[in-house]
Design a protein around this motif. Sequence first.
Motif, PDB file in Angstrom:
ATOM      1  N   CYS A   1       0.827  -1.215   0.000  1.00 50.01           N
ATOM      2  CA  CYS A   1       0.000   0.000   0.000  1.00 50.01           C
ATOM      3  C   CYS A   1       0.867   1.274   0.000  1.00 50.01           C
ATOM      4  CB  CYS A   1      -0.922  -0.012   1.213  1.00 50.01           C
ATOM      5  SG  CYS A   1      -1.880   1.505   1.401  1.00 50.01           S
ATOM      6  N   GLU A   2       0.404   2.294  -0.751  1.00 50.10           N
ATOM      7  CA  GLU A   2       1.158   3.544  -0.849  1.00 50.10           C
ATOM      8  C   GLU A   2       0.954   4.442   0.362  1.00 50.10           C
ATOM      9  OE1 GLU A   2      -0.064   5.150  -4.636  1.00 50.10           O
ATOM     10  OE2 GLU A   2       0.446   3.257  -5.613  1.00 50.10           O
ATOM     11  N   SER A   3      -0.232   4.370   0.994  1.00 50.17           N
ATOM     12  CA  SER A   3      -0.454   5.209   2.174  1.00 50.17           C
ATOM     13  C   SER A   3      -1.325   4.509   3.205  1.00 50.17           C
ATOM     14  CB  SER A   3      -1.083   6.549   1.769  1.00 50.17           C
ATOM     15  OG  SER A   3      -2.210   6.282   0.958  1.00 50.17           O
TER      16      SER A   3
ATOM     17  N   CYS B   1      -3.396  -0.571  -3.866  1.00 49.98           N
ATOM     18  CA  CYS B   1      -4.491  -1.324  -3.230  1.00 49.98           C
ATOM     19  C   CYS B   1      -5.508  -1.761  -4.275  1.00 49.98           C
ATOM     20  CB  CYS B   1      -5.186  -0.479  -2.161  1.00 49.98           C
ATOM     21  SG  CYS B   1      -4.323  -0.496  -0.584  1.00 49.98           S
TER      22      CYS B   1
ATOM     23  N   CYS C   1      -4.844   1.270   2.886  1.00 52.85           N
ATOM     24  CA  CYS C   1      -5.877   2.293   2.695  1.00 52.85           C
ATOM     25  C   CYS C   1      -7.061   1.791   1.870  1.00 52.85           C
ATOM     26  CB  CYS C   1      -5.272   3.537   2.053  1.00 52.85           C
ATOM     27  SG  CYS C   1      -4.874   3.334   0.305  1.00 52.85           S
ATOM     28  N   GLY C   2      -6.797   0.875   0.944  1.00 54.01           N
ATOM     29  CA  GLY C   2      -7.887   0.358   0.115  1.00 54.01           C
ATOM     30  C   GLY C   2      -8.241   1.265  -1.046  1.00 54.01           C
ATOM     31  N   LYS C   3      -7.568   2.433  -1.148  1.00 57.33           N
ATOM     32  CA  LYS C   3      -7.953   3.399  -2.186  1.00 57.33           C
ATOM     33  C   LYS C   3      -6.836   3.702  -3.178  1.00 57.33           C
ATOM     34  CE  LYS C   3     -10.882   5.809   1.093  1.00 57.33           C
ATOM     35  NZ  LYS C   3     -10.628   6.772   2.148  1.00 57.33           N
ATOM     36  N   CYS C   4      -5.581   3.536  -2.738  1.00 58.70           N
ATOM     37  CA  CYS C   4      -4.473   3.931  -3.616  1.00 58.70           C
ATOM     38  C   CYS C   4      -4.398   3.005  -4.842  1.00 58.70           C
ATOM     39  CB  CYS C   4      -3.157   3.914  -2.847  1.00 58.70           C
ATOM     40  SG  CYS C   4      -2.616   2.258  -2.399  1.00 58.70           S
TER      41      CYS C   4
HETATM   42 ZN   LIG Z   1      -3.384   1.585  -0.281  1.00 60.44          ZN
END
Ligand SMILES: [Zn+2]
Length: 398
Positions: A53-55, A69, A63-66
């Motif tokens: 994950c990036e963040s 992810c 995060c589930g959004k990057c």
């Molecule tokens: Zn992520």
Amino acid sequence: MTFNELKEYQPDAVNLLKRAVESNRLSHALIFASPGEVGEIALAMRLSQFLLCESPVSSLEPCGKCKSCKLFLENGHPDFHEVKPKGLLRAIKTSDMLAMIKSLQNTSHSGYGKVVIIHQAETLRKESANRFLKTLEEPTAKTYFILLTSRVERLLPTIKSRCQIFRMKPFSDEVLLKKAEKELKISGENLELVCLLASGRWRRAVQLSKNIDKYKELVKRLAEILSERDNATSSAVIFAKSILKEKKDDRKKFEEKSKKEISAKKKELSDLDPTVRKEIIAEFEMQLKSEQGAIERDDKAGLFEAMDALWRDVLTYKATEDADLLLHKFMKSAIVKLAGKYSEDEVIRNLNNINVVRGPTVYLNTRLDIILQGLLSQAASKSAEFTPLRAAIVATGL
Ligand SMILES: [Zn+2]
């Protein structure tokens, strides 16, 4: 599943992982040692997503959004690899391991490192295990390996010593019962029996729930044979033959079914380029064989589990004379009968004998009928000189 949800199944392992990440002490090579399907795959997947994950939102949640992810959740992350056992023998192919090791030489696509999950790592053959060891000895920056295994003792000591081991526990009785009530199609007496026999192992609970009537018949039959004592040999031979026939019939059914599925698949892919089609079909065929291999192995293991559970009941009854403590409450009288016919020493000897042969018989391609026959005749015999089990072991070359 999030780590918070996974915590219900594996509280200790999740806490240890969290602490290792927070203190920057997470090793690049991890072993998840488990008794089988107690959330270890979900945990390994979530950890992989977090590592890429990036963040991350917290010390352990991705995060589930990057972009990373999203790729991961769509099963298309270029820096994430899985190696799985294949074929009827359910072993990891050396060529798959070598391809994975080679792919690690490419630079990371996202720049956030790479993660490799090796499923059933105990099936790694010596050659690929040694090649893998070299990879572990010269770690590339930011590459994480997660080895999943239900037989950690079978891994090379040199591999184990380079890994951080996280031990997954069987589910607690409450967690197993709650999950079984919700997800398995059994209730009442059968639900109780399945949960007792599975003792926290989800995979075993699922397997038993599908064949609970067959399981009950099997234990009854075993008890009948064993109650014959010195006359049990001929019944043991008939029983072993019937089991072998059943396994052969199952294999035949599988072969017929997969033939049909493969020809349907060929039709479905008839528009494709022949080379591509051939590759897809070969992969599909391998997957069918893998699934069948897993079923056959579970079946074999189930036979030894049934014998083991039966003897444990006999031992419990001998020690307590309390039929309410039995696992197999539906056959109280048969167990009471066996308890009267066997001494405590004999029961313990039989439990030990099961332990000696079950691993090799389940994991190697041995003659199951000869081992079963030897095990039952040995168990029922009163004579200390009678050694059909040893004969069976010699005959099957274990
Ligand atoms: Zn992520």
